[in-house]
Scaffold this motif. Structure first.
Motif, PDB file in Angstrom:
ATOM      1  N   PHE A 229       3.262   8.152  -2.568  1.00  0.00           N
ATOM      2  CA  PHE A 229       4.713   8.000  -2.653  1.00  0.00           C
ATOM      3  C   PHE A 229       5.337   8.257  -1.281  1.00  0.00           C
ATOM      4  CE2 PHE A 229       3.531   8.823  -7.027  1.00  0.00           C
ATOM      5  CZ  PHE A 229       4.345   7.946  -7.734  1.00  0.00           C
ATOM      6  N   ILE A 230       6.171   7.325  -0.851  1.00  0.00           N
ATOM      7  CA  ILE A 230       6.891   7.506   0.413  1.00  0.00           C
ATOM      8  C   ILE A 230       8.317   7.995   0.167  1.00  0.00           C
ATOM      9  CG2 ILE A 230       5.507   5.794   1.629  1.00  0.00           C
ATOM     10  CD1 ILE A 230       7.764   3.788   1.216  1.00  0.00           C
ATOM     11  N   SER A 231       8.733   7.984  -1.090  1.00  0.00           N
ATOM     12  CA  SER A 231      10.043   8.509  -1.470  1.00  0.00           C
ATOM     13  C   SER A 231       9.986   8.932  -2.934  1.00  0.00           C
ATOM     14  CB  SER A 231      11.144   7.464  -1.263  1.00  0.00           C
ATOM     15  OG  SER A 231      10.902   6.328  -2.083  1.00  0.00           O
ATOM     16  N   ILE A 232      10.940   9.747  -3.334  1.00  0.00           N
ATOM     17  CA  ILE A 232      10.985  10.196  -4.725  1.00  0.00           C
ATOM     18  C   ILE A 232      11.420   9.030  -5.611  1.00  0.00           C
ATOM     19  CG2 ILE A 232      12.118  11.761  -6.340  1.00  0.00           C
ATOM     20  CD1 ILE A 232      12.283  13.803  -4.205  1.00  0.00           C
ATOM     21  N   PRO A 233      10.680   8.734  -6.673  1.00  0.00           N
ATOM     22  CA  PRO A 233      11.085   7.636  -7.565  1.00  0.00           C
ATOM     23  C   PRO A 233      12.479   7.868  -8.146  1.00  0.00           C
ATOM     24  CG  PRO A 233       8.834   8.357  -8.051  1.00  0.00           C
ATOM     25  CD  PRO A 233       9.398   9.342  -7.083  1.00  0.00           C
ATOM     26  N   ILE A 234      13.223   6.789  -8.277  1.00  0.00           N
ATOM     27  CA  ILE A 234      14.599   6.887  -8.778  1.00  0.00           C
ATOM     28  C   ILE A 234      14.628   7.458 -10.187  1.00  0.00           C
ATOM     29  CG2 ILE A 234      16.648   5.539  -9.363  1.00  0.00           C
ATOM     30  CD1 ILE A 234      15.899   3.599  -7.168  1.00  0.00           C
ATOM     31  N   CYS A 235      13.640   7.071 -10.995  1.00  0.00           N
ATOM     32  CA  CYS A 235      13.628   7.535 -12.384  1.00  0.00           C
ATOM     33  C   CYS A 235      13.497   9.050 -12.474  1.00  0.00           C
ATOM     34  CB  CYS A 235      12.494   6.859 -13.152  1.00  0.00           C
ATOM     35  SG  CYS A 235      10.841   7.230 -12.521  1.00  0.00           S
ATOM     36  N   GLN A 251       3.434  11.039   1.007  1.00  0.00           N
ATOM     37  CA  GLN A 251       3.860  10.571   2.325  1.00  0.00           C
ATOM     38  C   GLN A 251       5.381  10.596   2.453  1.00  0.00           C
ATOM     39  OE1 GLN A 251       2.019   6.721   2.911  1.00  0.00           O
ATOM     40  NE2 GLN A 251       0.016   7.454   2.241  1.00  0.00           N
ATOM     41  N   LEU A 252       6.003  11.607   1.859  1.00  0.00           N
ATOM     42  CA  LEU A 252       7.459  11.718   1.894  1.00  0.00           C
ATOM     43  C   LEU A 252       7.934  12.081   3.298  1.00  0.00           C
ATOM     44  CD1 LEU A 252       8.074  13.774  -1.388  1.00  0.00           C
ATOM     45  CD2 LEU A 252       8.044  11.298  -1.122  1.00  0.00           C
ATOM     46  N   THR A 253       9.009  11.443   3.726  1.00  0.00           N
ATOM     47  CA  THR A 253       9.615  11.764   5.020  1.00  0.00           C
ATOM     48  C   THR A 253      10.983  12.419   4.860  1.00  0.00           C
ATOM     49  OG1 THR A 253      10.510   9.508   5.132  1.00  0.00           O
ATOM     50  CG2 THR A 253       8.391   9.923   6.220  1.00  0.00           C
ATOM     51  N   ILE A 270       6.640  20.490  -2.623  1.00  0.00           N
ATOM     52  CA  ILE A 270       6.784  19.346  -1.715  1.00  0.00           C
ATOM     53  C   ILE A 270       5.962  19.562  -0.440  1.00  0.00           C
ATOM     54  CG2 ILE A 270       9.001  18.440  -2.500  1.00  0.00           C
ATOM     55  CD1 ILE A 270      10.385  20.239  -0.526  1.00  0.00           C
ATOM     56  N   HIS A 271       4.965  20.430  -0.483  1.00  0.00           N
ATOM     57  CA  HIS A 271       4.144  20.672   0.700  1.00  0.00           C
ATOM     58  C   HIS A 271       3.170  19.512   0.917  1.00  0.00           C
ATOM     59  CE1 HIS A 271       2.027  22.309  -2.784  1.00  0.00           C
ATOM     60  NE2 HIS A 271       0.894  22.131  -2.138  1.00  0.00           N
ATOM     61  N   ARG A 272       2.581  19.505   2.104  1.00  0.00           N
ATOM     62  CA  ARG A 272       1.662  18.450   2.538  1.00  0.00           C
ATOM     63  C   ARG A 272       2.329  17.068   2.504  1.00  0.00           C
ATOM     64  NH1 ARG A 272      -3.689  19.321   3.373  1.00  0.00           N
ATOM     65  NH2 ARG A 272      -4.469  21.415   2.958  1.00  0.00           N
ATOM     66  N   ASN A 273       3.514  17.005   3.083  1.00  0.00           N
ATOM     67  CA  ASN A 273       4.207  15.745   3.302  1.00  0.00           C
ATOM     68  C   ASN A 273       4.620  15.691   4.772  1.00  0.00           C
ATOM     69  OD1 ASN A 273       4.681  14.088   0.680  1.00  0.00           O
ATOM     70  ND2 ASN A 273       5.060  16.197   0.032  1.00  0.00           N
ATOM     71  N   ASN A 274       5.529  14.802   5.099  1.00  0.00           N
ATOM     72  CA  ASN A 274       5.999  14.676   6.480  1.00  0.00           C
ATOM     73  C   ASN A 274       7.491  14.994   6.572  1.00  0.00           C
ATOM     74  OD1 ASN A 274       3.411  13.753   7.342  1.00  0.00           O
ATOM     75  ND2 ASN A 274       3.913  11.708   6.583  1.00  0.00           N
ATOM     76  N   LEU A 275       7.907  16.029   5.874  1.00  0.00           N
ATOM     77  CA  LEU A 275       9.317  16.401   5.837  1.00  0.00           C
ATOM     78  C   LEU A 275       9.689  17.204   7.081  1.00  0.00           C
ATOM     79  CD1 LEU A 275       9.563  17.498   2.092  1.00  0.00           C
ATOM     80  CD2 LEU A 275      10.350  15.350   3.073  1.00  0.00           C
ATOM     81  N   SER A 276      10.814  16.854   7.681  1.00  0.00           N
ATOM     82  CA  SER A 276      11.306  17.599   8.842  1.00  0.00           C
ATOM     83  C   SER A 276      12.538  18.434   8.505  1.00  0.00           C
ATOM     84  CB  SER A 276      11.642  16.637   9.987  1.00  0.00           C
ATOM     85  OG  SER A 276      12.619  15.693   9.566  1.00  0.00           O
ATOM     86  N   TYR A 277      13.124  18.203   7.342  1.00  0.00           N
ATOM     87  CA  TYR A 277      14.300  18.981   6.937  1.00  0.00           C
ATOM     88  C   TYR A 277      14.390  19.001   5.415  1.00  0.00           C
ATOM     89  CZ  TYR A 277      16.708  14.658   5.676  1.00  0.00           C
ATOM     90  OH  TYR A 277      17.056  13.476   5.080  1.00  0.00           O
ATOM     91  N   LEU A 278      15.181  19.929   4.903  1.00  0.00           N
ATOM     92  CA  LEU A 278      15.475  20.010   3.476  1.00  0.00           C
ATOM     93  C   LEU A 278      16.967  19.794   3.276  1.00  0.00           C
ATOM     94  CD1 LEU A 278      13.337  23.071   2.281  1.00  0.00           C
ATOM     95  CD2 LEU A 278      12.759  20.646   2.203  1.00  0.00           C
ATOM     96  N   GLY A 295       5.434  24.139   6.642  1.00  0.00           N
ATOM     97  CA  GLY A 295       6.325  24.580   7.700  1.00  0.00           C
ATOM     98  C   GLY A 295       6.055  24.002   9.062  1.00  0.00           C
ATOM     99  N   ASP A 296       4.990  23.237   9.225  1.00  0.00           N
ATOM    100  CA  ASP A 296       4.628  22.747  10.558  1.00  0.00           C
ATOM    101  C   ASP A 296       5.674  21.806  11.140  1.00  0.00           C
ATOM    102  OD1 ASP A 296       1.498  23.524  10.963  1.00  0.00           O
ATOM    103  OD2 ASP A 296       1.988  23.178   8.872  1.00  0.00           O
ATOM    104  N   GLU A 297       6.086  20.822  10.339  1.00  0.00           N
ATOM    105  CA  GLU A 297       7.015  19.811  10.826  1.00  0.00           C
ATOM    106  C   GLU A 297       8.464  20.144  10.495  1.00  0.00           C
ATOM    107  OE1 GLU A 297       6.249  17.048  12.624  1.00  0.00           O
ATOM    108  OE2 GLU A 297       4.237  17.883  12.746  1.00  0.00           O
ATOM    109  N   LEU A 298       8.688  21.208   9.749  1.00  0.00           N
ATOM    110  CA  LEU A 298      10.033  21.536   9.288  1.00  0.00           C
ATOM    111  C   LEU A 298      10.864  22.100  10.439  1.00  0.00           C
ATOM    112  CD1 LEU A 298      11.161  21.170   6.444  1.00  0.00           C
ATOM    113  CD2 LEU A 298      10.805  23.600   6.056  1.00  0.00           C
ATOM    114  N   THR A 299      11.942  21.408  10.774  1.00  0.00           N
ATOM    115  CA  THR A 299      12.785  21.830  11.903  1.00  0.00           C
ATOM    116  C   THR A 299      14.192  22.219  11.482  1.00  0.00           C
ATOM    117  OG1 THR A 299      13.423  19.519  12.293  1.00  0.00           O
ATOM    118  CG2 THR A 299      11.523  20.370  13.514  1.00  0.00           C
TER     119      THR A 299
END
Length: 386
Positions: A229-235, A251-253, A270-278, A295-299
């Motif tokens: 999944f690259i994004s959260i499903p709308i449903c 693969q969430l960004t 939501i860990h092990r994704n490519n999120l940079s912010y919440l 926390g690695d990519e979280l800025t």
């Protein structure tokens, strides 16, 4: 020039042709619908099932047959069953309930199974299926006959597809198809409106969910981790009763800004994704207690989210991005070492080639002083240890 020729060009009204075909399609669909209704109302399927049931009963032991008949009698006469139960003691009633529950569960495991057993199709009274660790690739056609099925546990098999008929299991409350080979989910699953738990983790090829799953208003647990999944499903945002949502290892960004529509959400993975912010909207979910994120990519983190005493924000420093960077560095290091070895070999070969060249020059020079030229020459390499 010759006489002018008149050519008649036929003119067609496209709207008229379209109307004709629409009428034909409509009639054909009505005919299909009537045929389907006729087949459903036909007694042939019921008669066939009754005969298959009789054949199956002949394979049972007398005690098993007696228990089966008792269950069928109780299921058709609930009031009589309740009256008889009241005459039993507490221990006897508990034993009978445990026995009944055990007889309503079907279990199958082991990689020797590549298909469902044939006699399963006559056990339509079952309430639970637990299929684990087999090589079964698809669910049987007679699954639709199990209208009382509440639990369908088919994890860690080789199932590649869910049939559309799964939508007819109106009593289904728990579905676990994790660690299979699904690439899609049928929209008909949205008809299972009593579903409370849905596990689709570890299918790896799953990248979207149909919008029809929005009708699962009683769903409290959704696990779609370890997919693509690259994004959260709308449903998902329309599953208003959702309490646990696991989106880890995808693969969430980013996350949508209307996550607070999940008003009953308690736990979010939501860990092990490519999120940079919440998003700030997470702080608006009053029921939210736990958020697990890498926390690695979280800025960027909302201050309100960090300072909230009711929310436990767990940051894991094992993001896939960090692993990729580490792997990339290792590959670059290996590449440099290989390049270094290649250059060393080239230098060695250059020295070797220069020596051979010197040898050939000396050898050819010596041939000039000879009267005869040898037919063949063997080059001998001699090394001396001084």
């Amino acid at each position: 020039m010759g006489p002018e020729r008149k050519v008649d060009v036929p003119v067609y009204d496209l709207s008229l042709i379209k109307g004709i075909w629409e009428v034909r399609v409509k009639k054909y669909r009505q005919k299909q619908k009537k045929e389907q209704e006729r087949v459903e109302k036909s007694a042939l399927a019921r008669i066939d099932q009754e005969w298959q049931y009789r054949i199956y009963c002949k394979t049972l032991k007398p005690t098993e047959k007696h228990q089966l008949h008792q269950y069928l009698e109780r299921s058709t006469q609930p009031h009589t069953s309740t009256h008889n139960t009241l005459l039993l003691t507490g221990d006897q009633q508990q034993e009978e309930n445990d026995l009944d529950h055990k007889n309503l569960i079907f279990r199958l495991d082991g990689d020797r199974w590549m298909d469902f057993p044939r006699e399963l199709q006559w056990m339509t009274y079952l309430r639970e299926w637990h299929i684990w660790g087999t090589r079964i690739r698809q669910l049987p056609d007679f699954l639709v006959l199990f209208t009382q099925l509440t639990v369908l546990e088919i994890a860690k098999n080789a199932i590649t597809d869910l049939p559309p008929e799964i939508g007819k299991l109106a009593e289904l409350r728990r579905l676990n198809v994790s660690y299979n080979r699904l690439s899609r989910v049928p929209p008909e699953l949205g008809s299972c409106e009593k579903l409370e738990r849905l596990d689709l983790a570890g299918n790896h090829n799953l990248s979207e969910l149909p919008f029809e799953l929005s009708s699962l208003k009683q769903l409290v647990h959704l696990d779609i981790s370890e997919n693509r999944f690259i994004s959260i499903p709308i449903c998902t945002l329309r599953m208003t009763s959702l309490q646990l949502l696991d989106l880890s290892n995808n693969q969430l960004t980013d996350l949508p800004q209307d996550m607070d529509r999940l008003e009953q959400l308690v736990t979010l993975f939501i860990h092990r994704n490519n999120l940079s912010y919440l998003p700030l909207c997470l702080a608006n979910i009053s029921t939210l207690k736990v958020i697990v994120v890498s926390g690695d990519e979280l800025t960027c983190l909302p201050t309100k989210l960090c300072n909230s005493p009711d929310i436990k924000l767990i940051r894991l420093f094992d993001n896939t991005a960090s692993e990729k960077r580490k792997k990339k560095k290792e590959e670059e290091k290996k590449k440099r070492e290989k390049e270094k070895q290649r250059r060393w070999k080239e230098q060695k070969e250059e020295v070797k080639d220069s020596r051979e060249k010197e040898f050939i020059e000396v050898y050819i020079g010596s041939l000039k002083d000879r009267d005869t030229v040898p037919f063949s020459t063997t080059k001998v390499s001699i090394s001396c240890l001084l």
